[in-house]
Design an enzyme around this catalytic site. Structure first.
Site, PDB file in Angstrom:
ATOM      1  N   SER A 117      -9.446   1.792   3.230  1.00  0.00           N
ATOM      2  CA  SER A 117      -8.641   2.568   2.313  1.00  0.00           C
ATOM      3  C   SER A 117      -7.682   1.716   1.485  1.00  0.00           C
ATOM      4  CB  SER A 117      -7.839   3.615   3.094  1.00  0.00           C
ATOM      5  OG  SER A 117      -6.957   2.992   4.027  1.00  0.00           O
TER       6      SER A 117
ATOM      7  N   SER B 152      -9.754  -0.573   7.363  1.00  0.00           N
ATOM      8  CA  SER B 152      -9.181  -0.506   6.020  1.00  0.00           C
ATOM      9  C   SER B 152      -8.548  -1.804   5.555  1.00  0.00           C
ATOM     10  CB  SER B 152      -8.136   0.618   5.956  1.00  0.00           C
ATOM     11  OG  SER B 152      -8.752   1.875   6.109  1.00  0.00           O
TER      12      SER B 152
ATOM     13  N   LYS C 181       0.848  -1.194   0.000  1.00  0.00           N
ATOM     14  CA  LYS C 181       0.000   0.000   0.000  1.00  0.00           C
ATOM     15  C   LYS C 181       0.881   1.241   0.000  1.00  0.00           C
ATOM     16  CE  LYS C 181      -3.882   1.953   2.693  1.00  0.00           C
ATOM     17  NZ  LYS C 181      -4.737   1.728   3.891  1.00  0.00           N
TER      18      LYS C 181
END
Length: 603
Positions: free
Chosen positions: A162, A186, A88
């Site tokens: 996210s 997330s 990420k």
């Protein structure tokens, strides 16, 4: 034997075991793997902000080769040798820009994040940086200047955030695992929306050094994978106390727990689905699967969990998020996504006194929650109460996002560990999952519960489920096939799944048929009548004909209209079978009638 490389993407859908076998037994060459990824370095994909080019891949391969040579050429110390993974883009990879999905914030770190360093040391290769909701602020995957990340099952829907890109690449089988982060869910919401596993470890079990924080005191790096065992294997490598991270924690001695052989699982006494009937029916099926597995299910008051969840965004913790982008907001507020900016700017409305008052309430609620969970092996909740289209999220970005955190926001505030696992597809074909939640340091216990759960399901993880989901026929049952009744085994032995309890339309009559063994009712539609209690079951189409063959006359399978207007296949009775039958419509259903018979027999 590992699956053969896909024509659309190399070695698609392999697990860690597939990769390990290919390198160690089948002679797969790392150079060939990296050449495949390098050839796609310029391919655009909304899930990835940056793909590794040949130079970045070669650099990692050379460093790995040097470590293997130093180990005498043996791969024994490299459990992730040559395994590709994605990070990420709020987690540092040395020499690669970290943007947190905000180009104006970007910087290029000289060192890997500690978790990335550990995974590379085990032999893994970073092949890309994943898209995300900017500054990890969101549960939707739409708040990025690099564009929304679409759902892997239906691009009209959100991927969840996210950690949107991290989930997408695993679900599509490009890599066997990826790294996300999880403050409010997330690492779990995207797992549910893409039919994969999301492991949220105990806060502090993974070092946070080298990750752009959302809420530094609550954050943790998380793992996405296709299987629970793969997620746990990666977590075991990534975890470990880091003295350079002030929020890192060492696992306490004797902290490891293990679930009971017959697991004791808490569930909310009431769940909120915001009107999503598909989600509600899906969770009902998941609960029935849990009960059928032999687990002891205990209903609890979910109010403390819900109140704590609301505190995360409706309390002063938003000020902690504000500290991350404070300088950027001061010099260039337009560089921040407008929805994210609106959330962060709420911080200006809170005082230090507000923060302390909220912390006191957090501690009270966390104590209550921990006492509740001490009585069970885990809490099982729907990972999300619903799923929304990208269009709907863009139109109402705050309210719908908030709803998605109903069953996730409280977890880190209460110092809990969590594991999101697939639970099959909803009736509309979209994926949904459940999450097992337990106290801190119960990560291994959750992994064991997750493996038990996996054994109850036949669908593969990720997008492979789209083509392998069996076609189901929905059937309304009214009598001896109800749960707990003598012929229910004719459904469960054919892998039929309970969907929901409901009622027929109001113009049906129910009769107790004479001389049937076991006792059976007959359902008939007429000019008047009442709503009759039914159960809906999904029966695999491949087993439906065999099931119908066991239905004796005068009963048969026809079309039954439900109270809400739906029409499904269901048990009906030929008129000849009603001759001499007792009209029991007044009882409203077979179960109530049989209870009255049993009561009379006792007297």
């Amino acid at each position: 034997m590992p699956a053969q490389p896909s024509a659309s993407f190399p070695r698609q859908g392999w697990t860690l075991a597939d990769w390990q076998s290919a390198y160690r037994r089948d002679g797969l060459a790392l150079a060939d793997v990296l050449a495949d990824f390098a050839a796609r370095a310029n391919d655009a994909d909304p899930a990835l902000i940056l793909r590794a080019d040949a130079a970045r891949l070669t650099q990692q391969a050379e460093a790995l080769a040097a470590r293997v040579a130093a180990a005498g050429g043996s791969l024994a110390g490299f459990p992730l040798y040559g395994v590709p993974f994605v990070v990420k883009d709020n987690i540092d990879v040395a020499g690669w820009p970290t943007t947190a999905a905000c180009p104006a914030y970007a910087y290029t770190p000289a060192e890997d994040a500690e978790v990335v360093r550990r995974l590379k040391a085990a032999g893994a290769i970073v092949i890309g940086k994943a898209n995300l909701d900017q500054f990890a602020t969101g549960l939707v995957g739409t708040r990025s200047p690099f564009g929304p990340v679409p759902n892997t099952f239906d691009p009209a829907y959100v991927s969840g955030g996210s950690s949107s890109g991290s989930a997408s690449v695993v679900a599509r089988g490009w890599v066997p695992f990826s790294l996300g982060t999880d403050t409010a869910g997330s690492g779990r919401v995207p797992a549910a929306f893409n039919n994969i596993v999301g492991l949220k470890p105990t806060v502090g079990a993974f070092s946070g050094r080298g990750a752009v924080p959302a809420c530094r005191t609550l954050d943790c790096i998380s793992v996405f994978a296709l299987t629970v065992s793969d997620a746990e294997a990666v977590a075991d490598i990534a975890a470990g106390h880091d003295p350079a991270d002030p929020y890192s924690r060492a696992r306490p001695a004797g902290a490891t727990a293990w679930p009971r052989p017959r697991a004791r699982i808490a569930i909310p006494a009431q769940c909120e689905f915001f009107g999503d009937a598909f989600a509600e029916a899906h969770y009902a099926r998941a609960l029935q699967t849990l009960r059928d597995s032999g687990a002891e299910v205990v209903e609890i008051d979910f109010a403390p969990f819900a109140e704590l969840a609301a505190l995360l965004y409706q309390g002063p913790w938003v000020a902690e998020r504000y500290t991350v982008a404070e300088d950027l907001l001061a010099r260039d507020p337009d560089a921040v996504h407008p929805v994210v900016r609106g959330i962060l700017e709420q911080a200006r409305g809170y005082s230090a006194a507000d923060a302390f008052r909220a912390e006191y309430r957090r501690a009270e609620l966390a104590r209550t929650i921990q006492a509740t969970l001490a009585e069970v092996d885990a809490l099982m909740v729907p990972s999300t109460p619903s799923i929304y289209t990208i269009e709907a999220l863009l139109a109402d970005p705050v309210t719908l996002n908030s709803r998605l955190g109903t069953y996730t926001n409280f977890t880190n505030l209460a110092d809990l560990s969590a594991l999101a696992v697939p639970a099959g597809l909803r009736e509309d074909g979209l994926p949904a999952g459940v999450t097992f939640i337990a106290p801190a340091w119960h990560d291994a216990a959750l992994a064991e519960l997750g493996r038990r759960w996996e054994r109850l399901h036949t669908l593969p993880a990720g997008v492979a489920a789209r083509t392998q989901a069996p076609r189901m026929i929905r059937l309304a049952v009214v009598g001896a096939h109800l749960r707990g009744m003598p012929l229910n085994h004719q459904l469960t032995s054919r892998d039929a799944v309970f969907v929901e309890a409901c009622h027929s339309a109001s113009d049906y009559r129910l009769y107790a048929l004479p001389g049937t063994v076991p006792p059976k009712p007959g359902l008939a539609r007429g000019k008047d009548g009442a709503a009759i209690a039914l159960e809906l079951w999904d029966v695999p189409a491949t087993a439906f004909g065999d099931f119908v063959a066991e239905v004796p006359g005068p009963l048969g399978i026809g079309t039954v209209t439900l109270a809400d207007g739906r029409e499904v296949k269901g048990f009906i009775c030929e008129p000849r079978g009603l001759e001499g039958a007792q009209d029991i419509t007044e009882f409203g259903g077979w179960r109530a009638y049989r209870a009255s018979v049993a009561a009379q027999q006792k007297t």
